[in-house]
Write a protein that holds these residues in place. Structure first.
Motif, PDB file in Angstrom:
ATOM      1  N   ASP A   1     -26.962  18.224  -1.631  1.00 38.38           N
ATOM      2  CA  ASP A   1     -27.829  19.300  -1.162  1.00 38.38           C
ATOM      3  C   ASP A   1     -28.722  18.720  -0.073  1.00 38.38           C
ATOM      4  OD1 ASP A   1     -29.672  21.320  -0.750  1.00 38.38           O
ATOM      5  OD2 ASP A   1     -30.364  21.395  -2.831  1.00 38.38           O
ATOM      6  N   ARG A   2     -28.524  19.165   1.166  1.00 34.39           N
ATOM      7  CA  ARG A   2     -29.272  18.588   2.297  1.00 34.39           C
ATOM      8  C   ARG A   2     -30.779  18.674   2.098  1.00 34.39           C
ATOM      9  NH1 ARG A   2     -28.243  21.421   7.477  1.00 34.39           N
ATOM     10  NH2 ARG A   2     -28.133  23.243   6.145  1.00 34.39           N
ATOM     11  N   ARG A   3     -31.251  19.743   1.491  1.00 35.63           N
ATOM     12  CA  ARG A   3     -32.696  19.914   1.312  1.00 35.63           C
ATOM     13  C   ARG A   3     -33.198  19.304   0.013  1.00 35.63           C
ATOM     14  NH1 ARG A   3     -33.274  26.049   1.458  1.00 35.63           N
ATOM     15  NH2 ARG A   3     -31.359  25.787   0.271  1.00 35.63           N
ATOM     16  N   GLY A   4     -32.303  18.931  -0.877  1.00 31.16           N
ATOM     17  CA  GLY A   4     -32.696  18.429  -2.188  1.00 31.16           C
ATOM     18  C   GLY A   4     -33.155  16.980  -2.171  1.00 31.16           C
ATOM     19  N   VAL A   5     -33.949  16.645  -3.173  1.00 36.83           N
ATOM     20  CA  VAL A   5     -34.467  15.290  -3.327  1.00 36.83           C
ATOM     21  C   VAL A   5     -34.175  14.821  -4.745  1.00 36.83           C
ATOM     22  CG1 VAL A   5     -36.555  13.859  -3.352  1.00 36.83           C
ATOM     23  CG2 VAL A   5     -36.306  15.658  -1.641  1.00 36.83           C
ATOM     24  N   ILE A   6     -33.637  13.628  -4.837  1.00 36.81           N
ATOM     25  CA  ILE A   6     -33.352  12.995  -6.129  1.00 36.81           C
ATOM     26  C   ILE A   6     -34.448  11.969  -6.397  1.00 36.81           C
ATOM     27  CG2 ILE A   6     -31.725  11.520  -7.381  1.00 36.81           C
ATOM     28  CD1 ILE A   6     -30.687  14.345  -6.878  1.00 36.81           C
ATOM     29  N   LEU A   7     -34.896  11.911  -7.638  1.00 32.37           N
ATOM     30  CA  LEU A   7     -35.928  10.958  -8.030  1.00 32.37           C
ATOM     31  C   LEU A   7     -35.298   9.825  -8.827  1.00 32.37           C
ATOM     32  CD1 LEU A   7     -38.485  13.614  -9.284  1.00 32.37           C
ATOM     33  CD2 LEU A   7     -38.481  12.460  -7.063  1.00 32.37           C
ATOM     34  N   SER A   8     -35.782   8.619  -8.611  1.00 34.64           N
ATOM     35  CA  SER A   8     -35.299   7.500  -9.420  1.00 34.64           C
ATOM     36  C   SER A   8     -36.450   6.546  -9.703  1.00 34.64           C
ATOM     37  CB  SER A   8     -34.141   6.769  -8.728  1.00 34.64           C
ATOM     38  OG  SER A   8     -34.558   6.270  -7.487  1.00 34.64           O
ATOM     39  N   ALA A   9     -36.379   5.902 -10.855  1.00 33.54           N
ATOM     40  CA  ALA A   9     -37.396   4.944 -11.270  1.00 33.54           C
ATOM     41  C   ALA A   9     -37.156   3.624 -10.553  1.00 33.54           C
ATOM     42  CB  ALA A   9     -37.342   4.744 -12.779  1.00 33.54           C
ATOM     43  N   THR A  10     -38.239   2.979 -10.146  1.00 34.33           N
ATOM     44  CA  THR A  10     -38.156   1.688  -9.469  1.00 34.33           C
ATOM     45  C   THR A  10     -39.233   0.766 -10.017  1.00 34.33           C
ATOM     46  OG1 THR A  10     -39.675   2.396  -7.740  1.00 34.33           O
ATOM     47  CG2 THR A  10     -37.337   2.723  -7.314  1.00 34.33           C
ATOM     48  N   GLY A  11     -39.188  -0.458  -9.612  1.00 32.53           N
ATOM     49  CA  GLY A  11     -40.259  -1.391  -9.937  1.00 32.53           C
ATOM     50  C   GLY A  11     -40.000  -2.209 -11.181  1.00 32.53           C
ATOM     51  N   PRO A  12     -40.040  -3.531 -11.041  1.00 28.84           N
ATOM     52  CA  PRO A  12     -39.770  -4.411 -12.186  1.00 28.84           C
ATOM     53  C   PRO A  12     -40.804  -4.290 -13.310  1.00 28.84           C
ATOM     54  CG  PRO A  12     -40.380  -5.687 -10.230  1.00 28.84           C
ATOM     55  CD  PRO A  12     -40.249  -4.268  -9.810  1.00 28.84           C
ATOM     56  N   SER A  13     -42.070  -4.084 -12.993  1.00 23.89           N
ATOM     57  CA  SER A  13     -43.074  -3.982 -14.061  1.00 23.89           C
ATOM     58  C   SER A  13     -42.839  -2.730 -14.891  1.00 23.89           C
ATOM     59  CB  SER A  13     -44.486  -3.974 -13.483  1.00 23.89           C
ATOM     60  OG  SER A  13     -44.704  -2.816 -12.715  1.00 23.89           O
ATOM     61  N   MET A  14     -42.427  -1.625 -14.212  1.00 25.66           N
ATOM     62  CA  MET A  14     -42.152  -0.386 -14.919  1.00 25.66           C
ATOM     63  C   MET A  14     -40.949  -0.560 -15.839  1.00 25.66           C
ATOM     64  SD  MET A  14     -40.084   2.540 -14.855  1.00 25.66           S
ATOM     65  CE  MET A  14     -39.279   2.104 -13.349  1.00 25.66           C
ATOM     66  N   HIS A  15     -39.908  -1.213 -15.336  1.00 24.23           N
ATOM     67  CA  HIS A  15     -38.722  -1.446 -16.162  1.00 24.23           C
ATOM     68  C   HIS A  15     -39.063  -2.341 -17.360  1.00 24.23           C
ATOM     69  CE1 HIS A  15     -35.554   0.649 -14.027  1.00 24.23           C
ATOM     70  NE2 HIS A  15     -36.124   0.268 -12.905  1.00 24.23           N
ATOM     71  N   GLN A  16     -39.929  -3.323 -17.157  1.00 30.16           N
ATOM     72  CA  GLN A  16     -40.336  -4.201 -18.252  1.00 30.16           C
ATOM     73  C   GLN A  16     -41.082  -3.407 -19.329  1.00 30.16           C
ATOM     74  OE1 GLN A  16     -39.545  -7.266 -18.966  1.00 30.16           O
ATOM     75  NE2 GLN A  16     -40.833  -7.352 -20.784  1.00 30.16           N
ATOM     76  N   ALA A  17     -42.005  -2.569 -18.920  1.00 29.38           N
ATOM     77  CA  ALA A  17     -42.755  -1.770 -19.894  1.00 29.38           C
ATOM     78  C   ALA A  17     -41.840  -0.812 -20.639  1.00 29.38           C
ATOM     79  CB  ALA A  17     -43.875  -1.011 -19.195  1.00 29.38           C
ATOM     80  N   LEU A  18     -40.876  -0.228 -19.935  1.00 26.59           N
ATOM     81  CA  LEU A  18     -39.957   0.680 -20.595  1.00 26.59           C
ATOM     82  C   LEU A  18     -39.010  -0.069 -21.530  1.00 26.59           C
ATOM     83  CD1 LEU A  18     -39.313   3.250 -17.776  1.00 26.59           C
ATOM     84  CD2 LEU A  18     -40.533   3.608 -19.907  1.00 26.59           C
TER      85      LEU A  18
END
Length: 175
Positions: A110-127
């Motif tokens: 979808d040209r107008r659509g936006v996908i969200l994704s999680a980033t960041g090593p500290s966030m992954h560590q906490a999760l």
């Protein structure tokens, strides 16, 4: 000859069981509250490590799980899964992008659509801490015999229904 009635036999302390082996409703509720407090503390530690609030942690969890399963999530889907409004989601995503926990990508479908994704090593560590909690809880649950699991599920569902039915009156202060 004296006949023992059920009233008599259940009122005699320790007749069937010693006092220490008895579990009553108060014990069950106390154990449930202790569990909820422990789980809340683990969630709080993860939020503090990330510097985010409760909804942000829920959103990050949704995004991490989506990433692990190869699915993509847009803002509307995130709002639905977290249970917040579109406006709240927009503000939440903006904060998470600014903090480096989330990134936006163009949706290839979808040209107008936006996908969200999680980033960041500290966030992954906490999760990972939260995932470890989930794993440990699952191990405990799997140790229960199947018939006891069914009883626990029925009990917890009934407790959830009871909590859902509690009406909290709105107290308005007069100016």
């Amino acid at each position: 000859m004296l006949a023992m009635t059920s009233e008599l036999t259940t009122s005699i302390a320790g007749y069937w069981y010693d006092e220490q082996s008895r579990v009553d409703a108060v014990d069950v509720l106390a154990a449930l509250r202790r569990y909820r407090a422990s789980e809340s503390a683990a969630q709080r530690r993860a939020r503090e490590a990330l510097g985010v609030g409760e909804n942000a942690l829920l959103a990050l969890r949704v995004l991490v799980e989506a990433g692990q399963s190869g699915e993509s999530v847009n803002a509307k889907e995130l709002a639905d899964r977290v249970g917040i409004t579109a406006a709240s989601t927009s503000a939440l995503v903006e904060r998470l992008v600014r903090s480096g926990h989330v990134e936006r990508r163009s949706d290839p479908n979808d040209r107008r659509g936006v996908i969200l994704s999680a980033t960041g090593p500290s966030m992954h560590q906490a999760l990972r801490v939260i995932e470890e909690l989930d794993r440990r809880e699952a191990e405990v649950a799997e140790q229960l015999p199947a018939d006891e699991r069914a009883i626990v599920v029925e009990f917890l569902q009934a407790m959830a229904r009871a909590a859902d039915r509690v009406e909290i009156p709105v107290l308005r202060r007069r100016a």
